[in-house]
Each structure stands twice: as C-alpha cells, then as structure tokens.
Write an enzyme that holds these catalytic residues in place. Structure first.
Site, mmCIF file in Angstrom:
data_model
loop_
_atom_site.group_PDB
_atom_site.id
_atom_site.type_symbol
_atom_site.label_atom_id
_atom_site.label_comp_id
_atom_site.label_asym_id
_atom_site.label_seq_id
_atom_site.Cartn_x
_atom_site.Cartn_y
_atom_site.Cartn_z
ATOM 1 N N LEU A 48 7.718 -2.825 28.885
ATOM 2 C CA LEU A 48 7.502 -4.162 29.446
ATOM 3 C C LEU A 48 8.872 -4.627 29.934
ATOM 4 C CD1 LEU A 48 5.548 -7.099 27.840
ATOM 5 C CD2 LEU A 48 7.664 -7.457 29.101
ATOM 6 N N HIS A 49 8.981 -4.821 31.238
ATOM 7 C CA HIS A 49 10.291 -5.107 31.829
ATOM 8 C C HIS A 49 10.318 -6.489 32.472
ATOM 9 C CE1 HIS A 49 14.164 -3.978 33.466
ATOM 10 N NE2 HIS A 49 13.775 -4.478 34.620
ATOM 11 N N PRO A 50 11.380 -7.252 32.350
ATOM 12 C CA PRO A 50 12.553 -6.984 31.518
ATOM 13 C C PRO A 50 12.439 -7.703 30.179
ATOM 14 C CG PRO A 50 13.041 -8.728 33.107
ATOM 15 C CD PRO A 50 11.561 -8.428 33.186
ATOM 16 N N GLU A 54 11.698 -3.374 25.184
ATOM 17 C CA GLU A 54 11.388 -2.165 25.958
ATOM 18 C C GLU A 54 12.318 -1.014 25.590
ATOM 19 O OE1 GLU A 54 12.191 -2.082 30.274
ATOM 20 O OE2 GLU A 54 13.266 -3.970 30.010
#
Lengths: 74, 388
Positions: A48-50, A54
């Site tokens: 899952l960015h940002p 992650e």
C-alpha cells in the site's frame, strides 16, 4: 523495521518495528504471523503506497551479519 | 451449580477488580454463576486507573512539542505555545473517572455483587472483607490482585516516586532521573522529555529495553538520545539524599548527580502479601507470584489466579484472555489453556516500538537457520518537518 524468519520453514517468527504507528502495524502483522505466514506470503502481498507499513512486504534482501560478509560463496 | 449450592454464598468470589478480575466476574455471571468481587482501591485496575490508559494520554500530550516544531516545515507559523500540566492532569483524571464509572456500571449490569473492601482468605473457602467486617463463603475463588511497583532497597528509598505518583505530580519538575530502562521507565522518559523536562535514565545493564531485539534496543537508545534524553547505562544507583532544589543521587562508581525528582521503574511485584494465601495453601513462586498451571489453576483445586499476580505475561489483554479461558474451563466444563505464544506488544516511546515473536537473538537459539530482513527509512512525514 525487522523481520526474523525461520530459514527452514520460511515462517516469519518475529517482527520488530521502531517508528511512528509501530503499535498499530504490529497488531495487524500479528494476525498473519500467528497464522504461520511465511516470508513468501509477505512478499506476495501487494504494497500500500505510500505508507510506512509497506516496508513489511517489500524487504527483498537478506541481511548478512558483518562477520559473515565477505565469506559468502553464493 | 452442584450440590454445594446452599452452603456457599457465591459460586465464584473474585479478589481484585482490574482487567482480569472484572472480565472473569462478568463472564462467570453471564454463565449463570453467583459472583461476588472485592476491590480495595478503584474498580478498573492498573490498566485503567494507573497504567496503560493514563500513560497513553500523557504520551499523546508529550507529542505536541515535536509536532508544533514539525508544523513549520509544512508552512505553519505557530505563535509561542505554552503548556499547563495541571490542565492535562485534571483532564486525564476526568477521563479515568469516566472509565471507572463505566466499569462499575458494567459490573452492576452483569449481576456481580461488588464489595469495596480489601479481601483476605481465612481458609480455602472463606474470604474476610476487612473494611466491611464481613465474611463470605465461596465455592471457587479467583485471585486477580495484580502487581505494584517494586522499589529497590537503596539508601533514601523513601524519597523516590514510582509511576503511580508520576501520574499525579502537582507540578511538572524541571528535571527528573528515572531509574530503570524497561518500558515503563522509557515511556515516562518520553512523556517528561516531550513536556520539556530534563530527563536522565539510570540503568545498571549495558543497554535499555532488556529482552527486546538488540537492533531495536540500540536504535531506540539513539533516537531517545536525539530527543535530549540522557541515558546512563552500566550505572547503578545506591543512594538518594535531599539537596537544595531536589535530590542528590549517588551512583556505585562514586559519582553523583542532582535532579529535582527521582522516579524508579525497576520492575513490579505481584500483590500477594497479607492476602492469606498461605492459610489457603496456595503455592507462591520466586517473585511472590501465584503459581498456576496452563488453566490458571493454583495448587488448590478450586482456587484460580489470572493476570499480573501470576507473573506470566503481564499485559492487560493477556489477563483478559486468561480470565476468559478460566471461565470456559470452570463454568463450561471445557478445560481451555491460555495461548501465550505470539503476543504483540508496544512501547509507547517517541518513536514507538511495536514487536511480536522472537528477537533475532532468541531465533538464533531456537532455530537451526535464521534469515533476517531489515529496513531503515526516514518517515515520509519528516521529509518536510526537517526532523531526523
């Protein structure tokens, strides 16, 4: 952020985080770890960015202790 | 509940209304047991009254000093900020009162009879309620009396405070020395440092946070140092003596330091003294804790114990889980052990620590082969705040 993995089973046996929201992250990781998730399971999970968490699923390189560095044959 | 129904006042009597005791009492009552509970201080226990909850509220308070500085990098101009410790403590106390009331109402609603009194065992089935001059008979007993800060035997020990008093200081001191480097010591160091107090940690071991992963210990020590906390390891306190404006602390190496307050956070002792546990035939362990089996049963068949008094894993959710499995074992005829493996836990320092499972050091002892993955990064938030 640090993952401790049993080299034989590939199971993640420890997860240690120092940083903002570490408690929130570890509570969620605890479910996967208790279920016996392997490092491969972590790696197969999309990031899952940002966000900081992650990093848990994007750590690709094994860390080599300094005393072993240089002796590695592989 | 069996043929003894008439000869006992209660199917279960619980001593101590903290996290474990309250949960055990409420669940047992919901399963149809006649339940009484005794508490000598305040219902809610360490977690709610003088542990996890007030501690975290103070940790939140301590973060604002850093955030106000960080805000500048994001374009904010904040006029000179000021802080009122009495306001914080009053607001914190109001929230603790609210939670205490919530626990009291829940107990009442579940049909548990509460006695606000110290309770002492007279024999394996008889409990004396000291403040009420009353004795009751219970078929089963649950000991959930928790633990209390341990004060080391040093010269001038009467001058030190513990986490109990730190939550209620009338004024914020200019400086504080905290003896110990476990999670309680470090969390209070974070709180005080964030509020502008000059903090020194004094610890006799080689590195803070014993028992945690070595990389986390080293990195946290470095981070706390950056935030102005002075960490003195391999330093053993021997004396505390009043001195103008505070205290003089004497260390084993002969050196001394001056500080306005001295707090000790060098472990906690199970509350088993003067409870009549010997009279009931209950075995205690090396640390004075109640010895229990996997089902939280003591050396006496019908007496159980949960939570910090058993000194297993001293965490609120663990006490609650032990209370739940105790009820399942005793009242549902389904012996259920507590699973103490893989318990996530945190240290609410700045920055915070979250951890579960084995440290690298433990894994290297337990596993034939260990792979380690590490990542260090600067939190995105600090790219603009300018903080390291």
């Amino acid at each position: 952020m640090k993952l401790v993995v049993d080299g034989d089973s590939d199971k993640v046996v420890g997860c240690h985080i120092l940083g903002p929201d570490a408690a929130e992250m570890v509570q969620i990781a605890a479910i996967a770890i208790r279920m016996g998730a392997t490092k491969a399971d972590f790696d197969a999970t999309m990031a899952l960015h940002p966000c900081a968490a992650e990093e848990l699923v994007t750590m690709r390189e094994k860390w080599t202790p300094p005393e072993q560095a240089g002796q590695s044959t592989s | 509940m069996g043929p003894d129904m008439t000869s006992y006042d209660y199917d279960l009597f619980v001593i101590g209304a903290g996290s474990g005791g309250v949960r055990g009492a409420r669940v047992a009552a919901s399963m149809g047991a006649r339940v009484g509970i005794a508490e000598e201080f305040r219902v809610g226990g360490t977690c709610v009254i003088r542990g996890c909850v007030p501690k975290k509220l103070l940790v939140y308070a301590s973060k604002f000093s850093g955030l106000i500085e960080d805000a500048q990098g994001y374009g904010w101009t904040i006029p000179e900020a000021s802080f009122s410790w009495p306001t914080l403590i009053a607001n914190k106390d109001r929230e603790i009162d609210r939670l205490n009331g919530f626990y009291l109402r829940n107990l009442k609603a579940s049909g548990v009879e509460l006695f606000e009194s110290r309770a002492v065992l007279e024999d394996p089935h008889t409990v004396r309620l000291e403040g009420l001059d009353k004795t009751i008979r219970a078929k089963n007993i649950l000991i959930a009396t928790g633990a209390t800060p341990y004060i080391p035997e040093i010269e001038g020990a009467e001058h030190v405070i513990t986490s109990n008093e730190a939550l209620h200081l009338a004024q914020l001191p200019a400086s504080i020395a905290i003896v110990g480097a476990g999670y309680i010591a470090l969390e209070f160091a974070t709180i005080f440092a964030g509020l502008g107090v000059d903090v020194t940690i004094i610890y006799r071991g080689p590195q803070i946070l014993r028992g945690f992963d070595q990389d986390i210990r080293d990195a946290l020590a470095s981070e706390l140092g950056k935030r102005g906390i002075n960490i003195r390891v391999n330093a053993e306190i021997v004396s505390v003596a009043p001195q103008e404006g505070g205290y003089a602390i004497g260390l084993k190496d002969g050196s001394a330091l001056h500080t306005q307050k001295v707090m000790v956070a060098t472990g906690r002792s199970p509350n088993t003294t003067g409870l009549g546990l010997g009279a009931a035939g209950i075995d205690l362990g090396w640390n004075g804790h109640v010895v229990v089996d996997d089902f939280s049963r003591t050396s006496v068949e019908h007496i159980f114990a949960v939570g910090d008094v058993t000194d297993r894993v001293n965490l609120t959710p663990v006490a609650i889980a032990e209370a739940m499995t105790f009820c399942e074992t005793l009242f549902n005829d389904n012996p259920t052990p507590v699973d103490h493996q893989f318990i996530a836990t945190a240290v609410f320092t700045e920055p915070e620590v979250g951890t579960i499972g084995m440290s690298e050091e433990e894994a290297r002892e337990m596993c034939a082969s260990v792979d380690i993955y590490k990542s260090r990064f600067r939190p995105m938030f600090h790219t603009l705040s300018g903080r390291d």
